[in-house]
Write a protein that holds these residues in place. Sequence first.
Motif, mmCIF file in Angstrom:
data_model
loop_
_atom_site.group_PDB
_atom_site.id
_atom_site.type_symbol
_atom_site.label_atom_id
_atom_site.label_comp_id
_atom_site.label_asym_id
_atom_site.label_seq_id
_atom_site.Cartn_x
_atom_site.Cartn_y
_atom_site.Cartn_z
ATOM 1 N N GLY A 1 -6.517 17.224 3.524
ATOM 2 C CA GLY A 1 -6.834 18.670 3.815
ATOM 3 C C GLY A 1 -5.857 19.764 3.777
ATOM 4 N N LYS A 2 -4.732 19.273 3.710
ATOM 5 C CA LYS A 2 -3.363 20.208 3.379
ATOM 6 C C LYS A 2 -2.832 19.935 1.729
ATOM 7 N N GLY A 3 -2.959 18.922 1.337
ATOM 8 C CA GLY A 3 -2.342 18.742 -0.019
ATOM 9 C C GLY A 3 -3.413 18.082 -0.950
ATOM 10 N N VAL A 4 -2.649 17.536 -2.048
ATOM 11 C CA VAL A 4 -3.319 16.931 -3.074
ATOM 12 C C VAL A 4 -2.860 15.592 -3.050
ATOM 13 N N PRO A 5 -3.581 14.417 -3.667
ATOM 14 C CA PRO A 5 -3.108 12.882 -3.782
ATOM 15 C C PRO A 5 -2.427 12.808 -5.015
ATOM 16 N N MET A 6 -2.031 11.566 -5.245
ATOM 17 C CA MET A 6 -1.223 11.196 -6.298
ATOM 18 C C MET A 6 -2.534 11.173 -7.587
ATOM 19 N N ILE B 1 4.436 1.344 -7.595
ATOM 20 C CA ILE B 1 4.955 2.684 -8.256
ATOM 21 C C ILE B 1 3.603 3.484 -8.435
ATOM 22 N N SER B 2 3.781 4.723 -7.787
ATOM 23 C CA SER B 2 2.532 5.608 -7.708
ATOM 24 C C SER B 2 2.258 6.102 -8.992
ATOM 25 N N SER B 3 1.186 6.866 -9.056
ATOM 26 C CA SER B 3 0.798 7.765 -10.036
ATOM 27 C C SER B 3 1.457 9.146 -9.780
ATOM 28 N N ALA B 4 1.825 9.817 -10.633
ATOM 29 C CA ALA B 4 2.588 11.189 -10.400
ATOM 30 C C ALA B 4 1.731 12.044 -9.905
ATOM 31 N N ILE B 5 2.380 13.321 -9.405
ATOM 32 C CA ILE B 5 1.955 14.506 -8.912
ATOM 33 C C ILE B 5 2.468 15.557 -10.057
ATOM 34 N N TRP B 6 1.816 16.465 -10.459
ATOM 35 C CA TRP B 6 2.260 17.376 -11.497
ATOM 36 C C TRP B 6 2.698 18.665 -10.712
ATOM 37 N N SER C 1 1.722 10.931 11.732
ATOM 38 C CA SER C 1 0.649 10.970 12.527
ATOM 39 C C SER C 1 -0.470 9.828 12.263
ATOM 40 N N PRO C 2 -1.255 9.765 13.250
ATOM 41 C CA PRO C 2 -2.361 8.568 13.025
ATOM 42 C C PRO C 2 -3.191 8.826 12.400
ATOM 43 N N ASN C 3 -3.461 10.602 11.942
ATOM 44 C CA ASN C 3 -4.702 11.037 11.220
ATOM 45 C C ASN C 3 -3.878 11.404 10.069
ATOM 46 N N PHE C 4 -2.881 10.685 9.368
ATOM 47 C CA PHE C 4 -2.240 11.219 8.223
ATOM 48 C C PHE C 4 -3.101 11.515 7.121
ATOM 49 N N ASP C 5 -4.055 10.278 6.796
ATOM 50 C CA ASP C 5 -4.650 10.595 5.516
ATOM 51 C C ASP C 5 -5.645 11.840 5.741
ATOM 52 N N ALA C 6 -6.220 12.105 6.705
ATOM 53 C CA ALA C 6 -7.264 13.216 6.980
ATOM 54 C C ALA C 6 -6.122 14.749 6.669
ATOM 55 N N ILE C 7 -5.082 14.781 7.455
ATOM 56 C CA ILE C 7 -4.372 16.051 7.212
ATOM 57 C C ILE C 7 -3.718 16.047 6.021
ATOM 58 N N ALA C 8 -3.037 14.869 5.385
ATOM 59 C CA ALA C 8 -2.677 15.088 4.065
ATOM 60 C C ALA C 8 -3.808 15.770 3.014
ATOM 61 N N VAL D 1 0.727 -1.149 -0.005
ATOM 62 C CA VAL D 1 0.030 -0.082 0.099
ATOM 63 C C VAL D 1 1.068 1.183 -0.101
ATOM 64 N N VAL D 2 0.414 2.128 -0.727
ATOM 65 C CA VAL D 2 1.218 3.352 -0.923
ATOM 66 C C VAL D 2 0.278 4.480 -1.133
ATOM 67 N N SER D 3 0.770 5.722 -0.243
ATOM 68 C CA SER D 3 0.055 7.059 -0.218
ATOM 69 C C SER D 3 1.097 7.970 -0.464
ATOM 70 N N VAL D 4 0.510 8.974 -1.467
ATOM 71 C CA VAL D 4 1.424 10.012 -1.743
ATOM 72 C C VAL D 4 0.666 11.298 -1.865
ATOM 73 N N PHE D 5 1.232 12.372 -1.121
ATOM 74 C CA PHE D 5 0.677 13.710 -0.969
ATOM 75 C C PHE D 5 1.596 14.834 -1.392
ATOM 76 N N ALA D 6 1.158 15.841 -1.904
ATOM 77 C CA ALA D 6 1.989 16.962 -2.059
ATOM 78 C C ALA D 6 1.271 18.313 -1.708
ATOM 79 N N GLY D 7 1.805 19.258 -1.086
ATOM 80 C CA GLY D 7 1.202 20.362 -0.683
ATOM 81 C C GLY D 7 2.418 21.371 -0.119
ATOM 82 N N TRP D 8 1.929 22.648 0.218
ATOM 83 C CA TRP D 8 2.806 23.726 0.677
ATOM 84 C C TRP D 8 2.881 23.934 2.206
ATOM 85 N N SER D 9 1.861 23.317 3.210
ATOM 86 C CA SER D 9 2.078 23.769 4.383
ATOM 87 C C SER D 9 1.562 22.456 5.126
#
Length: 639
Positions: free
Chosen positions: A485-490, A631-636, A476-483, A460-468
């Motif tokens: 809320g603050k970023g965009v997924p693969m 291998i995850s999908s990309a973030i542009w 964090s145990p709340n990784f998915d919710a925080i990520a 299982v792979v999770s990838v997020f990108a963001g600025w803050s």
Amino acid sequence: MQRVTSKKGATRITALVVLALLLSYLTYQLLTPIDDPSLDGPRVTVVPVPNPNGFDAPHSVVAETPQVFWGDLHIHTSLSSDAFTMGVRAVPDDVYRFAKGETLTHGAGYPVTISRALDFAAVTDHAEYLGQAKLSDLDVPTTRQALSDILRRENRLTVTRSWWEIMSLIRDNGFKLTLEGVDADINRLAWEEIIAAAERHNAPGVFTTFAGWEWSADAGDVGTHLHRNIIYGGGGLPDIPFSAIDGPTPPELWAFLRAERALGRRVMAIPHNPNLSEGLAYRIADETGKRLESLSPVDRSELEPLSEILQIKGSSETHPLLSSLDEFADFEIAGTVPGRDMTLTSVKGAYARDALRSGISMSHSEGFNPLKFGVIGSSDSHNATSPSNEKGYTGKLPMMDGSAGLRTGAAGLGLNIMTPARKWGSGGLAGVWAAENTREALFDAMQRRETFATSGPRIVVSVFAGWSFPNQTATSPNFDAIARGKGVPMGSTLVASGENEAPEFVVVAERDPVGANLDRIQMIKGWVDAKGESQERIYDVAWSGDRVIDSVTKRLSPVGSTVDAAVATFDNSIGSPQLRAQWKDPDFDASQEAFYYARVLEIPTPRWSTYDAVQLGTKPMAPVSIQERAISSAIWYQP
């Protein structure tokens, strides 16, 4: 009178005796029935292990937070002409029965059961001459005699002769295996059978099926793949599949897809085996760099939002000739079109990373990206199964590689007729992040590219990108919710923040609960430099143990190996069950368009060929081990 024999004559007689004994032995070997242990008993057994989300798979879940669902969108049955002639007798219903955990009879005659049920699946039989080989009276070995009988009762000479007869038939006729040509009524009946099976087995929230087919075009040469799987997400279906006979070029297929979408139908095309396209799968510009308008329409990324990059016929992520500094680029490289050399020309335009680079280059010069796609894995099995399991590998086409003896050449004359199968991998899986296990939710997730590919294990792979992102987001145990809320997924685009600070990425990877520990997480970056040329770089961002990156080579030391090839085993005394990273690009330039994707590597494990060798009591082929991966999908990043 005593007869005297000269020394030369004695030598000649001795040689003749040795030759006679050798010929007798070879005749015995060729005409003796094959003893292939892999034909006895199931290759895969049910392992009652919960999936990584804590549900029994296939699992029922409805939640606002996306979950991972596992599937295979590339499975063939006897309705595909190549499968039928290779001994397959399974039907579309069998695909879904197997995917949900029932035992099937393999084309080679032994029982097979998936180790863990899938959450979704699709039958994608070849649209070209769909069903016609099965419904015609073909005079080939596997119709005169069951493949299981050929393999169990016949000898190496008969097996090899049968192989050549079948391959000659396919080579001379392609998918057209009847003299009558296309019979639209047969195509339609086969299509109706595919649809009916999908409807019978679709269970919203529990198990999802997709109606579809494979459009199997080539570039004028048999073996040069331009193939796509056509997947419908509901909302109506055509009367008959659109095949490469109806339209042999991608632009013609895209025109059909546009017409379908104009009717309100949810449909996409998923290219596969670009590695066998001779550089044509992702070609969007001519030799001078000028855009080929017909191959790079503005909506190509919408019509083809995904590419299948891991499957039995090899990996299509990247190639050593394209990524010479990537120490893990040489993974399940299946080769090229038979009879042709692999060159930079034949691989450029044939692998996903290079295509992503071409896409951002065109975005830089033209203002849009026709190659903005996510990734999945699937099997391309032609036996109604999803054999993406090294230990329980059952092959792609039964007559070609349906037993350990066939795959290794022990069941033939050693004429390298099985060479392609020896280079193939065990398959792949599609991981999809969706809110629920339904056609609508899964199709939506695939359209937005929130997907990843694995070479078979359920990493299982999770990838997020963001600025803050807050500090410690990745742990964090709340990784998915925080990520979220603050970023965009693969699969998403990260728009520039207006400042020059580098984007931040958070990545979490978890091992397959019944598989191997993880070696490392890597971030692969591609960007367009000031000259308008694309570049790539690989960063190790998380790894197991106390290893360090060498200050000279800039590489992380290898994780090591516990593989014992003599008995085909490994252990998890090295590696880590989970890896997490929160990473900023140290070479970021806010003015440069870029993409980023994650690659997660397992520790080394035995390859299917090593398991086969132990079963047969032979020496394993190289490589004896592999490092499976996700291998995850990309973030542009968009300046």
